[in-house]
Enzyme design. Structure first.
Site, PDB file in Angstrom:
ATOM      1  N   LYS A   1       1.882   1.710  -3.688  1.00  0.00           N
ATOM      2  CA  LYS A   1       0.677   1.929  -4.487  1.00  0.00           C
ATOM      3  C   LYS A   1       0.170   3.351  -4.280  1.00  0.00           C
ATOM      4  O   LYS A   1      -0.130   4.068  -5.241  1.00  0.00           O
ATOM      5  CB  LYS A   1      -0.404   0.931  -4.087  1.00  0.00           C
ATOM      6  CG  LYS A   1      -1.720   1.109  -4.828  1.00  0.00           C
ATOM      7  CD  LYS A   1      -2.839   0.286  -4.209  1.00  0.00           C
ATOM      8  CE  LYS A   1      -2.542  -1.172  -4.228  1.00  0.00           C
ATOM      9  NZ  LYS A   1      -3.696  -1.985  -3.761  1.00  0.00           N
TER      10      LYS A   1
ATOM     11  N   ASP B   1     -12.264  -3.464   2.560  1.00  0.00           N
ATOM     12  CA  ASP B   1     -11.477  -4.487   1.861  1.00  0.00           C
ATOM     13  C   ASP B   1     -12.347  -5.748   1.893  1.00  0.00           C
ATOM     14  O   ASP B   1     -13.563  -5.657   2.085  1.00  0.00           O
ATOM     15  CB  ASP B   1     -10.116  -4.684   2.545  1.00  0.00           C
ATOM     16  CG  ASP B   1      -9.121  -5.468   1.696  1.00  0.00           C
ATOM     17  OD1 ASP B   1      -8.468  -4.848   0.843  1.00  0.00           O
ATOM     18  OD2 ASP B   1      -8.998  -6.696   1.871  1.00  0.00           O
TER      19      ASP B   1
ATOM     20  N   GLN C   1       0.816  -1.214   0.000  1.00  0.00           N
ATOM     21  CA  GLN C   1       0.000   0.000   0.000  1.00  0.00           C
ATOM     22  C   GLN C   1       0.850   1.264   0.000  1.00  0.00           C
ATOM     23  O   GLN C   1       0.471   2.275  -0.603  1.00  0.00           O
ATOM     24  CB  GLN C   1      -0.918  -0.005   1.228  1.00  0.00           C
ATOM     25  CG  GLN C   1      -2.102   0.940   1.123  1.00  0.00           C
ATOM     26  CD  GLN C   1      -3.230   0.391   0.267  1.00  0.00           C
ATOM     27  OE1 GLN C   1      -3.638  -0.754   0.428  1.00  0.00           O
ATOM     28  NE2 GLN C   1      -3.750   1.199  -0.635  1.00  0.00           N
TER      29      GLN C   1
ATOM     30  N   LYS D   1      -2.642  -0.852   6.759  1.00  0.00           N
ATOM     31  CA  LYS D   1      -3.644  -1.897   6.527  1.00  0.00           C
ATOM     32  C   LYS D   1      -4.095  -2.421   7.881  1.00  0.00           C
ATOM     33  O   LYS D   1      -3.346  -2.347   8.868  1.00  0.00           O
ATOM     34  CB  LYS D   1      -3.049  -3.043   5.703  1.00  0.00           C
ATOM     35  CG  LYS D   1      -4.086  -3.830   4.917  1.00  0.00           C
ATOM     36  CD  LYS D   1      -4.579  -3.075   3.699  1.00  0.00           C
ATOM     37  CE  LYS D   1      -5.577  -3.892   2.900  1.00  0.00           C
ATOM     38  NZ  LYS D   1      -6.011  -3.188   1.675  1.00  0.00           N
TER      39      LYS D   1
END
Length: 457
Positions: free
Chosen positions: A102, A154, A99, A114
């Site tokens: 990204k 998610d 992440q 996360k």
């Protein structure tokens, strides 16, 4: 970094990044970045807590909750919450690590994180899930905020769960702020957010196809294999259909749905599949109860699509490590030219090695692979746009958000492409490595910010 046998997913993500950095000229041109690698690979903070809740029979239940706040060099931590029985620290560290880079590729000022819990929503009543969300937020609320850490959904955390989590946060803190993304569009959410990861994936791959063909081709008349049947897979499939492609597969944890002959999954059928997912049912249920599905599709229990399809494009959009080395070879042998991850780390390292070897060997005939940190960045990109709308107390139109998403995905593609040309030296007639380019571009941006802030020197 030494081997971590208890954290295989995180080790895999780390090794994948390191291999591309070491095989490029990055460390030759910037040897100090080796020091930065050792720093960026350790989370700034890991929060672990128990979640105690009550089921409908009045029985006490307990789960493990987590938040990995990995890196805040570019902005507040940003990354999803996953409710699934497989959730553990290794998986969340791998997802948080991915992440970071990204989020850097989106160009939005957000860091990486996360979280989630080993809670399984399947088989639970709405009241049980709501009680779990309230208990989960009772602890998580101490560690998040609009300028600190902004979770999203998610696997296992849809807009419904985001609503319950947001309500619990507001009740505990007395704050109405953009602390979660994926909210309802009538109370702070962004249009295009549910569609963003799937749409963004297709926008990204469209640039791959266009570049490889010299501007002559797009998704029109392409056969596209998609895995998964959740949010990402559904909207990727819908966008492929809109652009003139043929969707030949979907799947879930129980098996694969394969279109017979030259038929395509339709938008109406995807709507039916979306409904059974809301009801927490499986693809097998719709095939067994719907004669039209049974006649048009082959359902293969326990299978993934990759060895059962002939496709030009493959979009793994279910979960991590869903394409093996052998499956990668089968895809290429069956004519697949473009592979891009809608899921995070959807391909094993063996599969990536197969794709990258074919990219180098088949000059002038594209075999091209895009990693999830670039190809599926659309979801977090629109989450960032939702944060911007919350800060300004306004809402953008569907067209405004979609145009911004298209621009972000184009920049993700071009950034990875140009960085690969600079540091990965593809060679004459060989397409640049989007794996290397995306890894290097994201890594460079993050560690440069860390250096400026004194996190390494």
């Amino acid at each position: 970094m030494s081997n971590i046998p208890s954290e295989p997913e995180f080790q895999q993500a780390y090794n994948e990044l390191v291999s591309t950095l070491e095989n490029s000229t990055l460390f030759q041109k910037n040897p100090e970045y080796k020091t930065a690698l050792s720093v960026v690979s350790i989370p700034e903070r890991i929060i672990q807590f128990r979640v105690v809740w009550e089921n409908d029979n009045g029985e006490l239940q307990v789960n493990r909750g987590y938040r990995v706040q990995f890196n805040s060099a570019l902005g507040p931590y940003k990354g999803g919450l996953r409710f699934h029985p497989t959730v553990n620290l290794s998986i969340l560290k791998f997802l948080g690590f991915e992440q970071i880079f990204k989020n850097a590729l989106t160009g939005i000022n957000i860091g990486g994180g996360k979280g989630g819990a080993d809670f399984d929503p399947k088989g639970k009543s709405d009241n049980e899930i709501r009680r779990f969300c309230v208990s989960f937020m009772r602890e998580l609320s101490k560690h998040i905020g609009a300028d600190t850490d902004i979770p999203a959904g998610d696997i296992g955390v849809s807009g419904r769960e985001i609503g319950w989590l947001f309500g619990a946060y507001k009740a505990q803190t007395k704050l109405w702020e953009g602390v979660l993304t994926g909210k309802g569009t009538t109370w702070g959410g962004s249009l295009i957010r549910p569609e963003a990861t799937g749409y963004g994936l297709v926008y990204y791959v469209n640039h791959m196809i266009n570049y490889a063909s010299g501007g002559k081709e797009s998704f029109k008349d392409k056969r596209v294999a998609v895995s998964g049947s959740g949010n990402v897979a559904q909207y990727a499939a819908l966008k492929v259909i809109e652009l003139g492609g043929t969707v030949v597969s979907l799947s879930d944890s129980k098996g694969a749905l394969i279109a017979k002959e030259c038929q395509s999954i339709t938008a109406d059928e995807i709507a039916q599949i979306a409904q059974i997912k809301v009801e927490r049912k499986y693809l097998a249920d719709i095939v067994s109860s719907n004669d039209a599905f049974a006649q048009k599709y082959e359902y293969i229990a326990g299978a993934r699509p990759w060895t059962h399809v002939t496709a030009d494009v493959a979009l793994p959009s279910a979960t991590q490590n869903e394409v093996s080395g052998d499956e990668a070879k089968h895809l290429i042998g069956a004519g697949c030219k473009f592979i891009a991850e809608g899921s995070n780390m959807g391909c094993t390292q063996e599969a990536i090695d197969v794709f990258e070897a074919c990219r180098c060997e088949k000059k002038g005939d594209a075999i091209w692979y895009a990693p999830g940190k670039a190809a599926n960045a659309g979801g977090v990109a629109v989450s960032g746009l939702e944060m911007a709308q919350n800060s300004a107390r306004l809402s953008w139109t569907t067209e405004e958000v979609d145009d911004k998403l298209k621009s972000i995905m184009e920049n993700c593609f071009k950034n990875g492409l140009e960085t690969a040309k600079e540091y990965a030296e593809p060679g004459e007639g060989v397409f640049p490595s989007l794996v290397a380019g995306s890894n290097i571009a994201g890594f460079k941006k993050v560690v440069a910010a860390m250096h400026d802030q004194g996190d390494w020197w």
